[in-house]
Design a protein around this motif. Sequence first.
Motif, PDB file in Angstrom:
ATOM      1  N   PRO C 117      38.534  58.357  45.613  1.00 52.89           N
ATOM      2  CA  PRO C 117      39.925  58.174  46.040  1.00 52.89           C
ATOM      3  C   PRO C 117      40.847  58.981  45.158  1.00 52.89           C
ATOM      4  O   PRO C 117      41.230  58.548  44.079  1.00 52.89           O
ATOM      5  CB  PRO C 117      40.152  56.682  45.835  1.00 52.89           C
ATOM      6  CG  PRO C 117      39.243  56.303  44.736  1.00 52.89           C
ATOM      7  CD  PRO C 117      38.087  57.224  44.773  1.00 52.89           C
ATOM      8  N   PHE C 118      41.203  60.180  45.602  1.00 48.45           N
ATOM      9  CA  PHE C 118      42.045  61.004  44.740  1.00 48.45           C
ATOM     10  C   PHE C 118      43.459  60.486  44.694  1.00 48.45           C
ATOM     11  O   PHE C 118      44.129  60.583  43.689  1.00 48.45           O
ATOM     12  CB  PHE C 118      42.031  62.457  45.197  1.00 48.45           C
ATOM     13  CG  PHE C 118      40.722  63.105  44.938  1.00 48.45           C
ATOM     14  CD1 PHE C 118      39.848  63.359  45.966  1.00 48.45           C
ATOM     15  CD2 PHE C 118      40.336  63.418  43.652  1.00 48.45           C
ATOM     16  CE1 PHE C 118      38.634  63.939  45.718  1.00 48.45           C
ATOM     17  CE2 PHE C 118      39.116  63.985  43.406  1.00 48.45           C
ATOM     18  CZ  PHE C 118      38.259  64.254  44.444  1.00 48.45           C
ATOM     19  N   THR C 119      43.933  60.005  45.779  1.00 53.52           N
ATOM     20  CA  THR C 119      45.175  59.247  45.717  1.00 53.52           C
ATOM     21  C   THR C 119      45.168  58.333  46.930  1.00 53.52           C
ATOM     22  O   THR C 119      44.189  58.281  47.670  1.00 53.52           O
ATOM     23  CB  THR C 119      46.402  60.159  45.664  1.00 53.52           C
ATOM     24  OG1 THR C 119      47.545  59.348  45.571  1.00 53.52           O
ATOM     25  CG2 THR C 119      46.477  61.031  46.855  1.00 53.52           C
ATOM     26  N   LYS C 120      46.260  57.620  47.145  1.00 55.80           N
ATOM     27  CA  LYS C 120      46.304  56.629  48.200  1.00 55.80           C
ATOM     28  C   LYS C 120      45.919  57.267  49.526  1.00 55.80           C
ATOM     29  O   LYS C 120      46.564  58.171  49.994  1.00 55.80           O
ATOM     30  CB  LYS C 120      47.743  56.149  48.286  1.00 55.80           C
ATOM     31  CG  LYS C 120      47.989  54.985  49.116  1.00 55.80           C
ATOM     32  CD  LYS C 120      49.383  54.521  48.793  1.00 55.80           C
ATOM     33  CE  LYS C 120      49.746  53.414  49.709  1.00 55.80           C
ATOM     34  NZ  LYS C 120      50.891  52.685  49.230  1.00 55.80           N
ATOM     35  N   TRP C 279      43.932  56.458  40.764  1.00 56.28           N
ATOM     36  CA  TRP C 279      45.175  57.205  40.826  1.00 56.28           C
ATOM     37  C   TRP C 279      46.389  56.377  40.439  1.00 56.28           C
ATOM     38  O   TRP C 279      47.527  56.790  40.629  1.00 56.28           O
ATOM     39  CB  TRP C 279      45.363  57.782  42.220  1.00 56.28           C
ATOM     40  CG  TRP C 279      45.074  56.803  43.306  1.00 56.28           C
ATOM     41  CD1 TRP C 279      43.900  56.639  43.940  1.00 56.28           C
ATOM     42  CD2 TRP C 279      45.972  55.855  43.866  1.00 56.28           C
ATOM     43  NE1 TRP C 279      43.992  55.649  44.869  1.00 56.28           N
ATOM     44  CE2 TRP C 279      45.257  55.150  44.860  1.00 56.28           C
ATOM     45  CE3 TRP C 279      47.321  55.525  43.656  1.00 56.28           C
ATOM     46  CZ2 TRP C 279      45.838  54.155  45.610  1.00 56.28           C
ATOM     47  CZ3 TRP C 279      47.891  54.526  44.411  1.00 56.28           C
ATOM     48  CH2 TRP C 279      47.137  53.854  45.374  1.00 56.28           C
ATOM     49  N   LEU C 280      46.167  55.175  39.921  1.00 53.27           N
ATOM     50  CA  LEU C 280      47.316  54.340  39.590  1.00 53.27           C
ATOM     51  C   LEU C 280      47.919  54.790  38.278  1.00 53.27           C
ATOM     52  O   LEU C 280      47.222  55.063  37.312  1.00 53.27           O
ATOM     53  CB  LEU C 280      46.879  52.888  39.433  1.00 53.27           C
ATOM     54  CG  LEU C 280      46.363  52.249  40.708  1.00 53.27           C
ATOM     55  CD1 LEU C 280      45.741  50.908  40.369  1.00 53.27           C
ATOM     56  CD2 LEU C 280      47.488  52.073  41.685  1.00 53.27           C
ATOM     57  N   SER C 281      49.221  54.849  38.228  1.00 54.30           N
ATOM     58  CA  SER C 281      49.872  55.255  36.987  1.00 54.30           C
ATOM     59  C   SER C 281      50.025  54.029  36.094  1.00 54.30           C
ATOM     60  O   SER C 281      50.123  52.914  36.585  1.00 54.30           O
ATOM     61  CB  SER C 281      51.243  55.843  37.298  1.00 54.30           C
ATOM     62  OG  SER C 281      51.881  55.026  38.243  1.00 54.30           O
ATOM     63  N   PRO C 282      50.038  54.222  34.767  1.00 56.70           N
ATOM     64  CA  PRO C 282      50.170  53.061  33.889  1.00 56.70           C
ATOM     65  C   PRO C 282      51.528  52.412  34.095  1.00 56.70           C
ATOM     66  O   PRO C 282      52.546  53.076  34.190  1.00 56.70           O
ATOM     67  CB  PRO C 282      50.061  53.661  32.492  1.00 56.70           C
ATOM     68  CG  PRO C 282      50.306  55.093  32.647  1.00 56.70           C
ATOM     69  CD  PRO C 282      49.918  55.465  34.030  1.00 56.70           C
ATOM     70  N   PHE C 283      51.560  51.110  34.222  1.00 54.93           N
ATOM     71  CA  PHE C 283      52.758  50.320  34.461  1.00 54.93           C
ATOM     72  C   PHE C 283      53.449  50.713  35.759  1.00 54.93           C
ATOM     73  O   PHE C 283      54.602  50.394  35.951  1.00 54.93           O
ATOM     74  CB  PHE C 283      53.780  50.438  33.303  1.00 54.93           C
ATOM     75  CG  PHE C 283      53.182  50.151  31.976  1.00 54.93           C
ATOM     76  CD1 PHE C 283      53.078  51.145  31.026  1.00 54.93           C
ATOM     77  CD2 PHE C 283      52.679  48.897  31.683  1.00 54.93           C
ATOM     78  CE1 PHE C 283      52.514  50.878  29.805  1.00 54.93           C
ATOM     79  CE2 PHE C 283      52.099  48.637  30.458  1.00 54.93           C
ATOM     80  CZ  PHE C 283      52.025  49.633  29.521  1.00 54.93           C
ATOM     81  N   LEU C 292      51.530  62.095  43.522  1.00 48.48           N
ATOM     82  CA  LEU C 292      51.337  62.283  42.082  1.00 48.48           C
ATOM     83  C   LEU C 292      50.047  61.622  41.608  1.00 48.48           C
ATOM     84  O   LEU C 292      49.560  61.922  40.517  1.00 48.48           O
ATOM     85  CB  LEU C 292      52.489  61.665  41.302  1.00 48.48           C
ATOM     86  CG  LEU C 292      53.640  62.589  40.951  1.00 48.48           C
ATOM     87  CD1 LEU C 292      54.560  61.879  40.003  1.00 48.48           C
ATOM     88  CD2 LEU C 292      53.130  63.845  40.288  1.00 48.48           C
ATOM     89  N   GLY C 293      49.521  60.731  42.467  1.00 46.87           N
ATOM     90  CA  GLY C 293      48.277  60.066  42.099  1.00 46.87           C
ATOM     91  C   GLY C 293      47.150  61.043  41.805  1.00 46.87           C
ATOM     92  O   GLY C 293      46.287  60.787  40.979  1.00 46.87           O
ATOM     93  N   VAL C 294      47.186  62.214  42.504  1.00 42.49           N
ATOM     94  CA  VAL C 294      46.141  63.204  42.250  1.00 42.49           C
ATOM     95  C   VAL C 294      46.180  63.648  40.795  1.00 42.49           C
ATOM     96  O   VAL C 294      45.150  63.793  40.135  1.00 42.49           O
ATOM     97  CB  VAL C 294      46.331  64.420  43.188  1.00 42.49           C
ATOM     98  CG1 VAL C 294      45.261  65.446  42.931  1.00 42.49           C
ATOM     99  CG2 VAL C 294      46.273  63.970  44.624  1.00 42.49           C
ATOM    100  N   PHE C 295      47.391  63.857  40.272  1.00 41.25           N
ATOM    101  CA  PHE C 295      47.478  64.304  38.883  1.00 41.25           C
ATOM    102  C   PHE C 295      47.024  63.234  37.915  1.00 41.25           C
ATOM    103  O   PHE C 295      46.364  63.513  36.919  1.00 41.25           O
ATOM    104  CB  PHE C 295      48.907  64.730  38.556  1.00 41.25           C
ATOM    105  CG  PHE C 295      49.287  65.976  39.264  1.00 41.25           C
ATOM    106  CD1 PHE C 295      50.173  65.939  40.332  1.00 41.25           C
ATOM    107  CD2 PHE C 295      48.729  67.179  38.894  1.00 41.25           C
ATOM    108  CE1 PHE C 295      50.505  67.093  40.999  1.00 41.25           C
ATOM    109  CE2 PHE C 295      49.058  68.331  39.561  1.00 41.25           C
ATOM    110  CZ  PHE C 295      49.938  68.289  40.614  1.00 41.25           C
TER     111      PHE C 295
END
Lengths: 158, 373, 354
Positions: C117-120, C279-283, C292-295
């Motif tokens: 899952p690279f992003t959503k 791909w979840l960002s912290p917080f 941006l999840g890919v990054f």
Amino acid sequence: MSYISDIYTGIKTLLTGMSVTGKYFLTSRKGAITQQYPDNRSTLKMFERFRGEVVMPHDENNEHQCTGCQKCELACPNGSIEIIWDRGIDEATGKKKKFIDKHIYHLGLCTMCGLCIEACPTDAIVWAQNFENSTYDRTQLTKVLNRPGSKVKAGVED
Amino acid sequence: METTLVKSNFKSEEYFINMGPQHPATHGVLRLLLTIDGEIIKKVEPDLGYIHRSIEKMCERDSYQQIVHLTDRMDYLSSHINNEAVCLTVENALQLELPDRVKVIRTILSELTRIASHCLWWGVMGMDVGALTTYFYGFRDREMINDIFEETCGARLTMNYNIPGGLMFDIHPNFVQRTKDFIAHFKTKLPEYDTLLTGNVIFQKRTKGVGVLSKEDAISFGASGPVGRGSGYSCDVRKHHPYSAYDRVTFNEALKTEGDTFARYQVRIQEMWEAMSIIEQLIDNIPEGEHKVATNAVIKLPKGEYYQKVETARGELGVYIISTGTKNPYRLKFRSPGFSNLSLLNHIAVGGKIGDLVASMATLDLVIPDIDR
Amino acid sequence: MNISLNITETIQEWLIGFMPEGVASILGMSIVALIYLAIFAVAGLYLVLLERKVAAWFQLRIGPNRVGYWGLFQTMADALKLVSKELTGTVKADKFLYNLAPYFVIISSLMALAVFPFTKEFQAFDINIGIFFLIAISSVGVIGILLAGWSSNNKFALIGAMRSGVQTISYELSIGLSLLTMVLLTGSLQLSEIVETQKEGWLILQGHVPAVIAFMIYMIAGTAETNRAPFDMVEAESELGAGFHTEYSGMKFAYFFLAEFINMFIIAAIATTVFFGAWLSPFGITESIPWLGVFWFLGKTLMLVFLMMWFRWTFPRLRVDQLLTLEWKYLLPINLVNIVIMAIIVWLNLTIKF
């Protein structure tokens, strides 16, 4: 219990080892010891005693100091120096004296041992610092050290 | 119905593998014929001679000053010490009295050579067991020593700086300062070597209990140098038959008794510390004086046989000259440390695995041109 | 135009416009496969360059910097060189198996990339047995290695291949069990579900002590699975030449080489997905911008890849029997005890949730 303490000490030594390389990684920009060789030729300065190649220095009147005594030819262990000499009349004193026709130096055979330079009584040959001596043709490695039309400086044997 | 169990004479096939002359783990052109059974080694047979250059025969044709440059190329990692061996033999035969300055400078250069050789050994040891970064750290420190040599002697590897009678020319004015800077730098790096490799649990598992050599075997095979000292055989030539300035410095002989690969490793690391302490004792008080004693242009040794041994980085090197009074030696023989050390490879490798063979060979520290001459 | 991140559906809907449904779905899948292949073949090349630069920085030198600024075209040049090499083969080698072996390895690596899952919703293949599929596919690579060693008709290659087979089979157990520990927290094998449960905090934080132990075991076993140092007895360069791929040259060798790096990426990507929240960002700071999840995903994966490279350039190698002792006497018992502890923690509801 030693099972668990073994694991603990093992992991600790591994982590300290990683810290050493990690520290070098972080200071890698200025810690790198690579010299980017062909690009830095303008700033590269070899030490003055570095043994690159044997040369015979000539001064501005195209005179050298080699009297043809053949001490370097005798000192060389594997025959990298050949001197072609002759006897002729010296103008100043009128006596017969040796002079050299060609001082042949086989760079391809030379082991850079330095015995010839030590043996020379008049400092006629010295070390040059250039190390880029590779050529495509082996005959270019046989060099004649005295330049054409040069003669020995007067009064050098004294 | 009875079934009879047929006992077959099943012996698993023994492999025959050639760790050939070109191989990343044999330090030089050494061919090992291995007979292995699965992973266990049954027999190791070294095959030498790939780099034989007839140095001893060439020495019969050269004069005594010219012999010295050939010895550089035997064990090229301790070239200074090799030169010193031949020069000492000739000087003892002629009964020349050397000035103190020459002795002290020769000792300092020998110890620097020893440190340089052990730095390279450490780098290559790490590389053989798999830690590939140690090679670069070892070479970084060796480069500083090479720079010291280049400034004084003019060459980095084959120095040809000793001549029978002293040194070819005097040391460079910067020599003392550079050496002191190097010692200060290296004292911070050697503990790092310990952190990176010695204390590592993987390394210890790879080397402890591997390639065990008992003291009796070490003496009977003629092992010398760190190989012998790792098994408890006290064989340091610098202690038992001191030469040059070794009788006026105090240092400990590094001895361990276990005789396995890890013990030999620790002996060499300890030798590096001892070498640094010897240099520190000598570097500040180099006596003034001449840098050589005048000899005849053509040196002729009196008739007889002469032997001199020195301690190179690998072990005990002996030079044996038979002279009949002419300007060339009649016969010159080198007792090389690597040759005797290689002979015990079969003894310590049998029964172990191939990985153990590589680790043991790394601590034997063989330089094949020394063995083949 | 708002291109949805669910590329499989987008392409299929576009194709259904002018083809019957069966053909459209097959063609759609092939197009997605080709896109992934193109991206990851190039990405594999850049991973090789990254490894060389990182190795150089550890070793006090500068990596490749001549071919293009910072050496960016170095691996392209290497790939061109490998393509132009002659495909040699030994005389008595078993031709069919010899040619077949590299394909097993590269195909298993590339297939495993399909489920990440690279992003959503940017997932090519979201099946309900995600983790099981990943472990199963990476086991297929072993066949390629064994075939390569056997069919080369070379003693060294055979020894290398046997060692590698033993190593890979043993360490797959540890990988499976440590991933199982984390599945206890999520209750589902499907990868997108696993990411959903991590919206309340990454799994490595949710299951505190057993999750950290599971992560450490997973990293060790993952490094062993891809035959990297300190477990690279297989390709022990200072011992047996080049191990099982001694007899390969040119493009086939490139397949093995590339497959090793893509495997490394896969192990790191699995760890990112299961332990660190894909791909979840912290917080949740960039929740509103889904792409941006890919990054985030790539950043976390590259951190773990760097960790594996750090292991490689610091530690010596383990001997083959020590490798197996490590697995069967240390990692496996700890793993089993860890699963029991995690089960107890989940049952007593002691997990940390944000």
